[in-house]
Enzyme design. Structure first.
Site: not given
Length: 510
Positions: A78, A178, A211
């Site tokens: 990321e 995300k 994440c």
């Protein structure tokens, strides 16, 4: 048969023997990202491209090396292409990434189809030239009109933290925005709805998320339970928090708890405590890297099963127990109920609310080191809100009980026997073991039937061992424990008493 035909058959047999239908070779690269960011001083578009090219050149080199080692897929981290930017600065690093479910596009073969897409062209050509799947994370911009879209940001565009997957011919096959942005990710927007993104390969079905997403049900758990993926690709910029949120520790635990392969690629930025990448299966980490001293990135390559074997989950039946010696101490903002492990060998049970945890252990070490075993069953509200049930054995930071649960990476006590269980009523439990030096003690412990155990001992000094449970159904914060119901209206007993007196008085006067 001609000599040429014989050579062709021999070559084909070699190819078949190197790739079968039971395993594939995965690669992740932990990247020491190069970037610059001065708030209020955005770069020109060309300056942004030049900065990104430095990172892309490293990606290209590592992609070639991964393929040389036989990898079928490589995952990059990321923010690894553009680093960490303000919203204003981030814009100059963005590209419009088309939805592959609507548009089939190979940027390497057709670079002029869309304007200003040098990053996608670079990644596509990497995949094609090395004949490998490439997973990368960078920024997607999608323009909007506030007169038509009430959610349109004031600057007239959505900026998404985006994972993009290229197949081995360079075609974009997956795009994921995300969902769960971390607190400091003000440069990006959440997508209008949760995206559940999968892609098929000759070596299994994959899911993708990023994440902070890993802590929530959607899309992470849903990809496994509802969409049936075998492997997760996971770009991340993970900041370590001891004792239970260390990158490699948590990512291995998620693979083991969910019964899938987990390919985590972290950025390598030491001043942000970002390091730690893994190639994990339900049996544990096959390969991992964590280094807070080196400034270099690291390539991991490992062969793993296409169809991983899932672990069964069972819950222990434990009596609710209170200890005269139990105490409360903070662990990452949560008040754990702890008991100190005062003996070299013992069996202890500790409870909090509905969760009870048991530990059977034998340890040896210096007397000044304190270990505590604790339980937490409540809503976590530090840097995010999510409901946790955790059984945790931790090494205290010093000889004071107040430091039990505080970060420490030094220990001298080893455990020759360990058996840790809990009466979890929910199935999402992730097993963690971490030893001195941020080591995962792979092969020295097992997770079977919802229990962590080591009968032959863990050779390195132990920092922590935990069953990290998530109760996604309670994340909204409305759940109340039965033991805490009286706190909803603390004056209710008094009101009932006064009302009874009033009724008696009323009856007496009639």
């Amino acid at each position: 048969m001609t000599m040429f035909s014989i050579l062709v058959l021999l070559w084909m047999s070699q190819v078949v023997s190197c790739y079968d239908d039971t395993s594939f070779v995965a690669a992740v690269y932990e990247h020491a990202v190069m970037w610059t960011s001065i708030p209020g001083q955005p770069p020109t578009r060309q300056e942004a491209i030049d900065f990104m090219k430095q990172n892309l050149d490293v990606y290209k080199e590592q992609t070639r090396e991964a393929k040389r080692q036989g990898a079928d897929i490589i995952v990059f981290p990321e923010d690894g292409i553009h680093g960490f930017q303000s919203r204003e600065n981030q814009y100059f690093y963005l590209e419009t990434i088309p939805d592959p479910e609507k548009i089939v596009w190979n940027p390497c073969d057709d670079p002029d189809r869309f304007n200003d897409t040098p990053v996608q062209q670079n990644l596509s050509c990497m995949a094609k030239e090395s004949d490998i799947y490439v997973v990368a994370n960078f920024g997607d911009k999608q323009f909007c009109d506030s007169s038509e879209d009430s959610s349109c940001p004031n600057d007239g565009r959505y900026q998404f933290n985006t994972d993009v997957v290229f197949d081995n011919e360079g075609t974009i096959v997956a795009r994921y925005h995300k969902e769960h942005l971390f607190m400091t990710e003000l440069q990006f927007n959440r997508p209008p709805s949760v995206e559940f993104i999968t892609f098929l390969t000759p070596f299994g079905k994959f899911g993708v998320f990023t994440c902070f997403d890993v802590l929530f049900r959607d899309p992470a758990v849903a990809l496994v339970e509802d969409y049936g993926v075998d492997t997760i690709v996971f770009p991340t910029a993970w900041m370590d928090v001891l004792p239970l949120f260390v990158s490699v520790e948590f990512h291995q635990a998620w693979a083991m708890g969910m019964g899938v392969n987990f390919l985590s690629s972290n950025t390598h930025v030491l001043d942000r405590r970002m390091t730690g990448s893994t190639i994990s299966t339900p049996s544990g980490a096959v390969s991992y890297y964590h280094d807070m001293n080196s400034t270099e990135g690291r390539l991991l390559v490992a062969e793993i099963p296409i169809k991983p074997m899932k672990n069964a989950f069972t819950s222990a039946e434990l009596p609710i127990t209170e200890h005269d010696t139990q105490f409360v101490s903070d662990l990452f903002g949560d008040p754990f109920t702890f008991v100190e492990l005062g003996k070299e060998s013992d069996y202890v049970i500790v409870c909090q609310n509905d969760l009870c945890c048991s530990l059977n252990y034998t340890k040896s070490g210096i007397s000044s080191e304190i270990y505590a075993f604790g339980a937490f069953d409540d809503l976590h509200t530090n840097e995010g809100q999510y409901y946790l049930q955790i059984c945790a054995l931790v090494k205290c930071a010093n000889s004071s009980r107040d430091t039990c649960g505080q970060p420490t990476n030094d220990a001298q006590t080893t455990f020759s026997h360990l058996h840790l269980a809990g009466n979890f009523k929910f199935p999402h439990v992730f097993p963690e073991v971490l030893t001195s030096g941020i080591d995962l003690a792979v092969g020295e412990w097992e997770y079977i039937d919802g229990t962590i155990f080591s009968t032959s001992g863990i050779s390195k000094p132990l920092l922590s061992a935990a069953l990290f449970g998530r109760v996604y159904e309670r994340d909204d914060g409305t759940f109340k424990h039965a033991s805490g119901a009286k706190e909803v209206c603390p004056y209710l007993p008094l009101l009932l008493t006064l009302f009874s007196i009033y009724l008696i008085g009323t009856v007496g006067t009639n």
